[in-house]
Design an enzyme around this catalytic site. Sequence first.
Site, PDB file in Angstrom:
ATOM      1  CB  SER A  20      -0.852   0.010   1.272  1.00  0.00           C
ATOM      2  OG  SER A  20      -1.369   1.297   1.537  1.00  0.00           O
ATOM      3  CE1 TYR A  28      -4.593  -2.049   4.856  1.00  0.00           C
ATOM      4  CE2 TYR A  28      -3.457   0.030   4.483  1.00  0.00           C
ATOM      5  CZ  TYR A  28      -4.081  -1.103   3.992  1.00  0.00           C
ATOM      6  OH  TYR A  28      -4.184  -1.288   2.627  1.00  0.00           O
TER       7      TYR A  28
END
Length: 272
Positions: free
Chosen positions: A157, A170
């Site tokens: 990401s 995350y």
Amino acid sequence: MQKPNRRLEKQTCIVSGASSGIGQAIAIAIAKEGANVVVNFYKNKEGARDTVTKINELKNSGRAITFQADVSKEDEVIAMFAKTKEEFGNIDICVCNSGIQIDAPLHEMTLKQWSLVIDTNLTGQFLCAREALKEFLKTGIRKGVSRSAGKLLHISSVHEVIPWAGHANYAASKGALAMLMQSICQEYAPHKIRCNSIAPGAIKTDINKSVWSSETKLNDLHKLIPYQEIGEPGEIGSVASWLASDESEYINGTTIFVDGGMTCYPGFTTNG
Ligand code: BGC
């Protein structure tokens, strides 16, 4: 989507978390290049079946099967690799894609919220990578099929480099993936095994539906993207199929950001 180039014929690929979103798009893009695909899912059986149906609708695609496994569970990952070998005979590509978000301010984050994210996003990618590496080492280069002895793709990401308040579990999992991927490259590149990451920015999937389904929130999101559009899962699929192919043979240990420029911090355009 563009016409396939048949770049992955005679190869087999496992895609974890392929029942929706980015994983589904990657499975389809890779099958389109001729590879057989194992469509892994955890809970969304219908989504996984939908991925297989979409693959079967393609002309001359590879064959696809679904396989249920929680990638954070060692025995389930091992079983998935065993089934893949039994069904297709070999494993050439592994796309470690499963990822979840459970958001909370850090001072309120429960250990469960932390662990669930780390277990899926980091441990899950470790377990899939480890099993794939065992196979790649055992088989070596399959002449006439691929120049690599195996290809690992980690789906990371932009948050492997952009800190993310309210999403520390995350961001921590994605930051760690960069070091996992680079360490694998350093360790296994001499065996002609390639390991790279794709770091998507904001891609329109279920994970960020609450953002793109609200006009105000979507407008705010666009301010974070120089390209000023949210991405589509297919943008990641096309990069993945290329990164798994011989066309990118000399790319190893790299993260490719597919983010419309998000990592160029557009907030600084008129400030700073
Ligand atoms: C997250 C999305 C988010 C994007 C950009 C992704 O990794 O899963 O929810 O929109 O990063 O912030």
